[in-house]
Design an enzyme around this catalytic site. Sequence first.
Site, PDB file in Angstrom:
ATOM      1  N   HIS A  50       0.811  -1.222   0.000  1.00 22.68           N
ATOM      2  CA  HIS A  50       0.000   0.000   0.000  1.00 22.68           C
ATOM      3  C   HIS A  50       0.843   1.269   0.000  1.00 22.68           C
ATOM      4  CE1 HIS A  50       0.208   1.078   4.387  1.00 22.68           C
ATOM      5  NE2 HIS A  50       0.313  -0.223   4.575  1.00 22.68           N
ATOM      6  N   GLU A  80      -5.269   1.537   2.398  1.00 21.09           N
ATOM      7  CA  GLU A  80      -5.114   0.367   3.261  1.00 21.09           C
ATOM      8  C   GLU A  80      -5.297   0.736   4.716  1.00 21.09           C
ATOM      9  OE1 GLU A  80      -2.842  -2.579   5.799  1.00 21.09           O
ATOM     10  OE2 GLU A  80      -2.658  -0.399   5.604  1.00 21.09           O
TER      11      GLU A  80
END
Length: 328
Positions: A60, A193
């Site tokens: 992420h 995320e």
Amino acid sequence: MIELVRELAGTYGPSGREDEIRGVIRKKISGKVDELYTDTLGNLIAVKKGNGKRIMLAAHMDEIGVVATYIEENGFIRFSNIGGVSPVFSLGQRVRFANGVCGCVCYEEKLKEPKDLNFSKMFIDIGTNSRERTMEYVSPGDIAVFEAGTIEQNGRYISKALDDRIGCAVLIELIGQLNEVKNEIAFVFTVQEEVGLRGAGTAAYAIKPDLAVAVDVTNTGDTPGCNPLSIELGKGAAVMIKDGRTISHPLVKNKLIDLAKRFDIQYQLEVIEKGGNDAGSIHTTAGGIPSGGVSIPCRYMHSPCEMVDAGDVNNVVKLLKAFIQSED
């Protein structure tokens, strides 16, 4: 590697505002993959074509941050969190907004006990003395990230935002090492995320990989007085067995462990009770995707001084390279 980590970690990119970090990563890998595109939610997807299995590696791009909620008459900024921000780690730290304006995170002087510390009793000071003056620089809804440099010391990288810019660095390094591949590899730099594993699920639904691995950091159990955890800095890549969101699929977990043994790659096993990574949304997507994780052990997670071991990072690169090149 340190220069790459320094550039990635120092680039602005809180959850939902990943444009700048996505642009930096795009430049790093442009021309090194067969396809490179951004999906609707903002995930950056880089594909190396092959005729074997379709494998997704996800790291992420977003980092934790704070969002301005209210400007007081005297210019101080009240704020809330974006992701898992700790009031304790935040106290006395500098934050930087997208426009470059910096401020200091402070707390109300009437606060008596550390246990009472929470965001409602904290504020950001950018050095102004009126709401009108502050509003020239910061408005409610503006998001800031922590401001801290990146150093390499005693074989460790110390920085803010290693969660998960170090995972992004691993994928960038892998892309640079690969020429032709037998399997089709989708390197996905995911968004949001830190606020619920949102980007990875949408990317996985579109890609529909045969296997997926989340590349992220994980907590360690090697500091004084910490909770028991069998993960240490310098002991190798952490193969995820389970976390708070995912039980690793045996196809992925066993393959990673077998490859680590076969190629003498230092590894350890990750078993944690709380938290999660992108595998948490990937594995329940599109009818189910066999998923697991390879993690970089990290001390002081979600602080401005996260710490990882350079040797562990190299072992993660080696293990993932073996995984995506494997024919079985």
